[in-house]
Motif scaffolding. Structure first.
Motif, mmCIF file in Angstrom:
data_model
loop_
_atom_site.group_PDB
_atom_site.id
_atom_site.type_symbol
_atom_site.label_atom_id
_atom_site.label_comp_id
_atom_site.label_asym_id
_atom_site.label_seq_id
_atom_site.Cartn_x
_atom_site.Cartn_y
_atom_site.Cartn_z
ATOM 1 N N LEU A 1 -11.167 0.992 -2.753
ATOM 2 C CA LEU A 1 -11.135 0.725 -4.197
ATOM 3 C C LEU A 1 -12.516 0.812 -4.840
ATOM 4 O O LEU A 1 -12.632 1.183 -6.010
ATOM 5 C CB LEU A 1 -10.511 -0.642 -4.468
ATOM 6 C CG LEU A 1 -9.020 -0.764 -4.179
ATOM 7 C CD1 LEU A 1 -8.534 -2.179 -4.456
ATOM 8 C CD2 LEU A 1 -8.212 0.240 -4.970
ATOM 9 N N ASP A 2 -13.558 0.510 -4.094
ATOM 10 C CA ASP A 2 -14.893 0.577 -4.688
ATOM 11 C C ASP A 2 -15.399 2.009 -4.859
ATOM 12 O O ASP A 2 -16.468 2.234 -5.415
ATOM 13 C CB ASP A 2 -15.897 -0.254 -3.900
ATOM 14 C CG ASP A 2 -16.136 0.244 -2.496
ATOM 15 O OD1 ASP A 2 -15.449 1.203 -2.053
ATOM 16 O OD2 ASP A 2 -17.005 -0.334 -1.809
ATOM 17 N N ARG A 3 -14.625 3.001 -4.424
ATOM 18 C CA ARG A 3 -14.966 4.412 -4.629
ATOM 19 C C ARG A 3 -14.291 4.991 -5.866
ATOM 20 O O ARG A 3 -14.450 6.159 -6.173
ATOM 21 C CB ARG A 3 -14.527 5.251 -3.424
ATOM 22 C CG ARG A 3 -15.138 4.861 -2.133
ATOM 23 C CD ARG A 3 -16.610 5.185 -2.165
ATOM 24 N NE ARG A 3 -17.188 4.855 -0.893
ATOM 25 C CZ ARG A 3 -17.997 5.632 -0.239
ATOM 26 N NH1 ARG A 3 -18.355 6.771 -0.748
ATOM 27 N NH2 ARG A 3 -18.499 5.254 0.903
ATOM 28 N N ILE A 4 -13.511 4.186 -6.563
ATOM 29 C CA ILE A 4 -12.735 4.659 -7.712
ATOM 30 C C ILE A 4 -13.365 4.147 -9.001
ATOM 31 O O ILE A 4 -13.709 2.969 -9.110
ATOM 32 C CB ILE A 4 -11.266 4.200 -7.602
ATOM 33 C CG1 ILE A 4 -10.635 4.807 -6.346
ATOM 34 C CG2 ILE A 4 -10.476 4.577 -8.848
ATOM 35 C CD1 ILE A 4 -9.246 4.303 -6.041
ATOM 36 N N ARG A 5 -13.491 5.052 -9.947
ATOM 37 C CA ARG A 5 -14.036 4.710 -11.265
ATOM 38 C C ARG A 5 -13.097 5.192 -12.355
ATOM 39 O O ARG A 5 -12.427 6.218 -12.207
ATOM 40 C CB ARG A 5 -15.407 5.384 -11.482
ATOM 41 C CG ARG A 5 -16.462 5.008 -10.479
ATOM 42 C CD ARG A 5 -16.916 3.567 -10.673
ATOM 43 N NE ARG A 5 -17.960 3.209 -9.753
ATOM 44 C CZ ARG A 5 -17.776 2.561 -8.611
ATOM 45 N NH1 ARG A 5 -16.579 2.214 -8.222
ATOM 46 N NH2 ARG A 5 -18.803 2.238 -7.845
ATOM 47 N N THR A 6 -13.063 4.481 -13.473
ATOM 48 C CA THR A 6 -12.286 4.893 -14.633
ATOM 49 C C THR A 6 -13.030 6.010 -15.343
ATOM 50 O O THR A 6 -14.245 5.935 -15.545
ATOM 51 C CB THR A 6 -12.097 3.712 -15.603
ATOM 52 O OG1 THR A 6 -11.456 2.648 -14.905
ATOM 53 C CG2 THR A 6 -11.257 4.106 -16.801
#
Length: 144
Positions: free
Chosen positions: A105-110
């Motif tokens: 999840l910490d590799r995903i950005r909006t």
């Protein structure tokens, strides 16, 4: 986990119990797309398209290949059917078999609002950057 400033790629040094999301991933014209597995309804191979014709009639088909290249997919290998943000079934014709991956999840950005609404695709809401020892990948995430 840390950023390698010299190569501008992420290096994986994370613990095993990290929170992740499962995505099915496929490529269209060298652009990698992902759909969260919890949004996936089904994947229909071209062998079974006739059998699932009543379902396909209820699906809004999004030909991302046509949106990216201006040329529609003539003979897709499959159609990925998923639930969009408004609850409607959407289908994307693909020419390759999708892959299932876990993305931290910490590799995903909006994505910025301008990119989500004013680009050629206009349905990606997030982006994920993943890397292994040899390659780095950017995945545009649909239907989050």
């Amino acid at each position: 986990m840390f950023a390698n400033i010299v190569s501008h790629q992420w290096s994986e040094t994370a613990p095993k119990n990290k929170l992740t999301i499962e995505l099915i991933v496929f490529e269209i014209d060298e652009v990698t797309f992902g759909i969260p597995i919890h949004k996936l309804d089904r994947i229909i191979s071209n062998v079974h398209l006739d059998e699932d014709n009543p379902l396909i009639q209820q699906v809004e088909i999004l030909d991302l290949h046509d949106r990216l290249t201006g040329v529609a997919i003539a003979n897709p290998a499959a159609i990925v059917i998923f639930t969009g943000d408004n609850g409607q079934l959407l289908g994307i014709p693909i020419v390759t078999v999708p892959t299932l991956i876990d993305v931290p999840l910490d590799r995903i950005r909006t994505l910025p609002n301008e990119f989500r609404t004013h680009n050629a695709i206009a349905i990606a809401s997030h982006v994920a950057m993943i890397a292994d020892s040899n390659t780095a990948s950017t995945i545009l995430i649909l239907a989050t």
